[in-house]
Design a protein around this motif. Structure first.
Motif, short mmCIF file in Angstrom:
data_model
loop_
_atom_site.label_atom_id
_atom_site.label_comp_id
_atom_site.label_asym_id
_atom_site.label_seq_id
_atom_site.Cartn_x
_atom_site.Cartn_y
_atom_site.Cartn_z
N GLU A 96 -4.65 15.32 -11.70
CA GLU A 96 -4.69 15.73 -10.29
C GLU A 96 -4.67 17.26 -10.22
OE1 GLU A 96 -4.86 13.60 -7.86
OE2 GLU A 96 -3.94 11.71 -8.49
N GLN A 156 1.98 12.63 -0.99
CA GLN A 156 0.71 12.52 -1.71
C GLN A 156 0.83 11.66 -2.97
OE1 GLN A 156 0.01 16.76 -2.17
NE2 GLN A 156 -1.29 16.82 -0.34
N GLN A 185 0.38 4.01 1.57
CA GLN A 185 0.55 4.52 2.94
C GLN A 185 1.70 3.83 3.65
OE1 GLN A 185 -0.52 7.03 4.23
NE2 GLN A 185 -2.65 7.52 3.83
N ASP A 210 1.41 17.95 4.26
CA ASP A 210 1.01 17.82 2.86
C ASP A 210 0.90 16.34 2.50
OD1 ASP A 210 1.01 20.61 2.37
OD2 ASP A 210 3.20 20.55 2.25
N LYS A 211 -0.02 15.69 3.14
CA LYS A 211 -0.09 14.24 2.97
C LYS A 211 -1.31 13.83 2.15
CE LYS A 211 -1.91 13.85 7.64
NZ LYS A 211 -1.67 13.36 8.98
N ILE A 212 -1.51 12.54 2.04
CA ILE A 212 -2.40 11.97 1.03
C ILE A 212 -3.86 12.43 1.13
CG2 ILE A 212 -3.21 9.78 2.04
CD1 ILE A 212 -1.73 8.54 -0.56
N ASP A 213 -4.32 12.66 2.33
CA ASP A 213 -5.73 13.00 2.47
C ASP A 213 -5.98 14.51 2.50
OD1 ASP A 213 -4.31 13.25 4.73
OD2 ASP A 213 -5.79 12.34 6.08
N ARG A 214 -4.94 15.28 2.27
CA ARG A 214 -5.07 16.74 2.25
C ARG A 214 -5.12 17.26 0.82
NH1 ARG A 214 -3.53 19.62 6.88
NH2 ARG A 214 -3.96 18.34 8.71
N GLN A 215 -5.38 18.57 0.73
CA GLN A 215 -5.37 19.21 -0.59
C GLN A 215 -3.99 19.00 -1.25
OE1 GLN A 215 -4.99 23.61 -0.84
NE2 GLN A 215 -7.01 23.51 -1.79
N LYS A 216 -4.02 18.62 -2.53
CA LYS A 216 -2.76 18.32 -3.20
C LYS A 216 -2.05 19.63 -3.53
CE LYS A 216 -3.44 13.66 -4.61
NZ LYS A 216 -4.79 13.38 -4.13
N GLU A 269 0.82 -1.21 0.00
CA GLU A 269 0.00 0.00 0.00
C GLU A 269 0.86 1.26 0.00
OE1 GLU A 269 -3.22 -0.13 -0.34
OE2 GLU A 269 -3.13 -2.33 -0.29
#
Lengths: 807, 244
Positions: A589, A622, A476, A551-557, A474
């Motif tokens: 994206e 991200q 993550q 600035d991670k995967i579930d935040r605004q890119k 995965e």
């Protein structure tokens, strides 16, 4: 008897003309040596059979995906390995750097992960111990390794007890199960061999892992049949898995190449043909020059030849008698070239193996061998044919009556003049072609040596590795591992900063508020996913902020862009907070700009200005990827800077697969600069030699032509021609040959440029080709006109009365 | 008649391998306009060297050479070339035509080295002299396509094309059979009658006999200078015939 007399006569003539002999020999040795060295070097690199038993039947498996050179995937191998009827042997392996820990420090060795049957395929067994068998690849098996003779000698001092020793490989205690013979480094540069586990090979189909394949075809089956069977099998397997795992549609084609050819990405043949063509052009130039010098000699002796013919000498006697001079010069030149090339190859052998950290591929052995000697004989025979036989044949077939008769020298000189003019034109064409081609490679080399990178790699170390996808499937999980590794690195007091760096490639970008008729209209911009601070590698923040852990995967890119991109698409505007769409992994994206950084060199701006192409940095938290390049900056004069990474890696997960071991980040650049410097020197040297050959040749041809026309000069002078008028006549004639030769070369160069421009996707601007062409035209014109002017000037100095008496 | 050529104590010395050879030894000579001079002597006596000096193909080692009132012994190479192209015509034993040029082009050659002449003028002049030597019909041929006699007639045409003050001929009949030799000699006589100044080197006593003045050389010196009685008689006869 007669032959001996002719031979002695030719020797006497050569001794009586030491300047002529030395010049001819020098030109010939230069041409022969360059051709012979190029042949031997390329043959040893690309075509020589592998130096193992049955090396000539060993094939590497290349898989072309939509025409792009790739390798086998693990699942493909597992599916097809038992179903192929055309192969006698078939296997896979992988290469990786292996860290050998000795006490507190370690060394990197190039290693191969192999399976049962690998050593049998190479027809080599260990001098101590056993080979890797199927049990060693089973999950949970005791870690084992075979070591090279060098490691055995250096790390174990050649101990007979080595099989009872353990070795720490990538932080794991490993049993040494065998020692390979001295010089064995199959499949390429390996010094350690470890088992390729079933687990790695049998990973899920969406695993990106590729493996190198090797095979031997069954007797009675031809290459095309085997390739066809493999292509079908690989395609079927891939199509099946593509449906299962939603993989992209690919057309696969298998080719069985020699290991040498596979190393060059199947382009070895093109490189061989190109470089051999260039070196053969140089040999041809040398032959033309030598042939012309000999032709001039035979013309001088035209009357003597005519007298011999009148006395009853048959054509073959005349030809053989005239040829002896050429045969002696070509033979002596051939022998001296062999000695020179032998020494150069020996030097190359030492230089390459000491210069390359891996010592180079195990089949790279340069030196005088049978094939090179045979080729020396062939080249010498070609030289004799071109430079001795043809002039002798021509001279022996002269009009004897015309030569013996007084006052008709013109009929002969007219023919000789035509030959001379043709040869000058041919020389100009060949040299201009060589110089034009050389100028491109020279320019590339120069550009790459002096390139402004836009970053700062001082005290920066780099390592390339892959996060094992079977263990961390995965995104993550992969990000977590990467963060953990970077965190452990950061704890080291010698560390200044760390950044992970994953080059995504050129991505299509859609800017807000702009319309694009097709995908091709969308700008292509280099995109890199990073974790960490760009200032670690000297890319300065100009505005906004760097990425943070938020600035991670579930935040605004988010994105950081280069100054050039900001100025190109939003001139005079504040870009922070603006957004655009970028296509990553076939997905558009939407990203928001949070920072602007200084420009950096990328492949598309390599031959232009640093601001010619733009960069987009995405947050690696991200956009995860198992493959990473980690760059970390250490304090100046830090000891064991590479060990910092390995300690962190072993503390994180020793299964991280090192693709390229830790080294100074500038090491590759330095190597590239060194190799470009070498290439530049070779190009310059070859170009200079070609130009020198041309000068000598054209000078000789013009001097010969002028000498043949001395009597005509006398007549012209007698009827009132001034020095300037005579000079103008020769220069005008030279200019005509120059224009024709250059014209033909420019025509060929235009074709090459069009192909090259299209092949390199416009890497050079169009004006570059014009600039090169103009430089070569001007440079060569000056040299050629000078070479024509000098003998002409000398000829006009002769008094007309002397010129009229000239025979 | 005015004096065209004056040589005052002219010498020519050659240096070969430190051996000095004096080919011409203090020769003093005057040739008047319209004279037909035959220069004879044994082989190696310096005839051709003297002719080269007269034709400005070489310069004297010592002494003074005056051509048409102008001292030419001290001129530069290019100045000498200019005089050759305008004032001197050469005829050689071995014709010395340029094999790569046509008959017309060979004849045009001296004029191409003069400035200010158009191509048409040059061509017209060349055609005219070719007609004069009866070679107009072969003007587009190359020298190798002509017989020896024809080649020599072309060479004479080339010598005439620039209206030279003097025609210098070095053994012009030496390479010809008797018929062609006679034709060339008759051509010279015709030119002489038309007022041309000719200086011809010859071995042949009969040919020398046909000139108006005969010079004989020995060992680089002039040993005999005499008017030719037979030629004078012939001239008188020719004048009588012309007057009728």
């Amino acid at each position: 008897m007669f032959t001996w007399l002719d031979f002695k006569y030719a020797l006497r003539l050569l001794f009586n003309a030491p300047k002529f002999t030395a010049m001819t020999l020098g030109v010939l040795i230069g041409g022969l040596s360059i051709s012979l060295f190029t042949f031997s070097f390329l043959y040893s690199t690309v075509y020589k059979p592998l130096p193992i038993t049955d090396g000539d039947t060993a094939k590497a498996v290349a898989v072309f995906e939509n025409g792009k050179y790739r390798y086998l995937r693990g699942f493909e191998y597992l599916q097809i390995k038992d179903s192929l009827s055309s192969l006698a042997e078939f296997g896979v392996y992988d290469n990786a750097d292996v860290r050998v820990t000795v006490k507190q420090s370690g060394k990197n060795y190039i290693g191969s992960y192999v399976r049962a049957g690998f050593f049998e395929y190479s027809r080599t067994l260990p001098i101590i111990g056993r080979v890797i068998n199927a049990n060693d690849s089973v999950s949970g098996a005791v870690p084992v390794a075979l070591i090279s003779y060098d490691i055995w000698q250096n790390e174990y001092q050649g101990s007979d007890d080595v099989l009872n020793e353990s070795i720490i490989l990538n932080g794991e205690i490993t049993d040494v199960i065998g020692v390979m013979p001295e010089g064995y480094r199959f499949p390429n540069t390996s010094k350690i061999w470890l088992p390729l586990s079933d687990e790695v090979l049998d990973a899920t189909a969406d695993n990106r892992g590729y493996f190198y394949g090797f095979a031997r075809i069954k007797s009675g089956v031809n290459l095309a049949q085997a390739e066809q069977e493999m292509s079908q099998a690989v395609n079927q397997t891939y199509q099946h898995y593509a449906k299962l795992y939603d993989l992209p549609q690919l057309e696969k084609k298998v080719k069985l190449l020699t290991f040498q050819m596979a190393q060059t990405g199947n382009d070895g043949g093109i490189a061989f043909a190109f470089l051999m063509s260039v070196s053969m052009l140089i040999l041809l130039l040398a032959c033309i020059n030598v042939g012309n010098l000999l032709l001039a000699r035979s013309i001088e002796r035209q009357k003597e030849t005519a007298v011999r013919a009148a006395l009853g000498a048959k054509t073959y006697r005349l030809v053989s008698q005239l040829m002896w001079e050429g045969i002696i010069i070509a033979s002596v030149g051939g022998v001296l070239s062999v000695l020179l090339v032998g020494a150069a190859l020996d030097y190359t052998e030492v230089a390459i193996h000491s210069w390359l950290p891996s010592g180079g591929s195990f089949w790279w052995h340069y030196g005088m061998d049978g094939v090179t000697l045979l080729m020396a004989v062939v080249f010498t025979l070609i030289t004799i044919l071109l430079s001795a036989f043809l002039p002798a044949w021509r001279s022996a077939h002269q009009d004897v009556n015309a030569t013996l008769r007084d006052g008709t020298r013109g009929a002969q000189s007219k023919k000789s003049g035509r030959i001379s003019r043709f040869l000058v034109t041919a020389q100009v064409f060949l040299v201009a072609t060589l110089m034009l081609i050389g100028s491109i490679s020279g320019y590339i080399a120069h550009k790459l040596i002096n390139i402004e990178m836009g970053d700062d790699y001082q005290n920066v170390m780099s390592v390339r590795f892959t996060i094992p996808a079977n263990k961390y499937p995965e995104s993550q999980q992969q990000i977590a591992l990467l963060q953990s590794l970077m965190s452990k690195l950061s704890q080291n007091p010698s560390l200044v900063g760390v950044i992970s760096h994953n080059w995504i490639g050129e991505s299509r970008v859609m800017l807000d508020g702009r319309e694009y008729l097709s995908d091709d209209d969308k700008p292509l911009i280099d995109t890199v996913a990073i974790v960490g601070n760009t200032e670690t590698i000297g890319i300065d923040l100009v505005a906004g902020r760097q990425f943070t852990h938020l600035d991670k995967i579930d935040r605004q890119k988010v994105a950081i862009i280069s100054q050039s991109m900001a100025q190109r698409y939003w001139p005079g505007e504040s870009v922070l907070g603006k957004h655009f769409s970028v296509n990553v992994n076939d997905k558009n994206e939407e990203v928001f700009i949070v920072g602007i950084v200084s420009n950096r060199m990328n492949p598309r701006s390599m031959f232009g200005k640093i601001s010619d192409a733009d960069e987009i940095y995405l947050s690696g938290l991200q956009f995860a990827d198992p493959f990473q390049i980690l760059l970390y900056k250490v304090l100046p004069n830090s000891q064991d800077a590479d060990e910092i990474f390995y300690q962190a890696m072993f503390a994180t997960d020793r299964n991280i697969e090192i693709v390229y071991a830790v080294q100074e980040a500038s090491a590759n650049r330095n190597k590239m600069r060194e190799s470009m410097n070498l290439m530049s020197n070779i190009t310059f040297g070859t170009g200079f030699f070609a130009l020198l050959l041309a000068m000598v040749g054209i000078y000789g041809l013009t001097a010969n032509s002028v000498a043949q026309r001395t009597h005509e000069v006398g007549i012209r002078r007698a009827v009132g021609a001034t020095d300037q008028a005579i000079l103008k006549m020769f220069l005008k004639q030279g200019a005509k040959q120059l224009i024709v030769g250059l014209g033909l070369a420019l025509l060929l160069f235009s074709l090459i440029s069009v192909v090259f421009h299209s092949f390199t996707e416009g890497i050079f601007p169009v004006y570059f080709y014009f600039t090169q062409a103009i430089s070569v035209v001007v440079g060569l014109s000056v040299v050629v006109m000078f070479a024509i002017y000098m003998p002409s000037k000398r000829a006009v100095k002769m008094e007309p009365s002397t010129a009229l008496r000239y025979e | 008649m005015s004096v065209l050529i004056t040589l005052e104590k002219v010498s020519k010395t050659f240096l070969t391998d430190e051996i000095e050879t004096r080919a011409i030894n203090e020769i003093s000579l005057a040739i008047e306009q319209g004279e037909y001079v035959a220069l004879s002597g044994q082989s190696g006596c310096g005839k051709s060297t003297l002719l080269s000096l007269l034709g400005l193909l070489d310069s004297p080692s010592t002494g003074q050479y005056t051509l048409a009132g102008k001292v030419v012994s001290t001129l530069t190479r290019n100045q000498r070339a200019e005089i050759r192209s305008k004032e001197i015509g050469f005829v050689f034993q071995s014709f010395n035509l340029i094999s790569d040029l046509t008959v017309l082009e060979n004849v045009m050659l001296p004029l191409t080295y003069q400035s200010g002449l158009t191509k048409k003028v040059i061509e017209d002049k060349a055609n005219a002299v070719l007609e004069k030597v009866q070679m107009g019909h072969r003007k587009n041929h190359f020298p190798s396509q002509l017989s020896g006699g024809q080649q020599q007639r072309v060479a004479v045409a080339r010598a005439l094309v620039n209206d030279p003050k003097i025609i210098l001929a070095d053994e012009p009949t030496g390479n010809l059979d008797s018929t062609n030799a006679e034709a060339v000699l008759q051509l010279f006589e015709q030119l002489h009658r038309e007022g041309a100044t000719i200086c011809m080197v010859t071995h042949d006593a009969a040919s020398a006999q046909r000139a108006s003045r005969r010079l004989e050389m020995f060992d680089g010196r002039l040993i005999k200078d005499s008017a030719n009685q037979q030629q004078t008689t012939n001239n008188v006869q020719a004048i009588d015939v012309a007057v009728g």
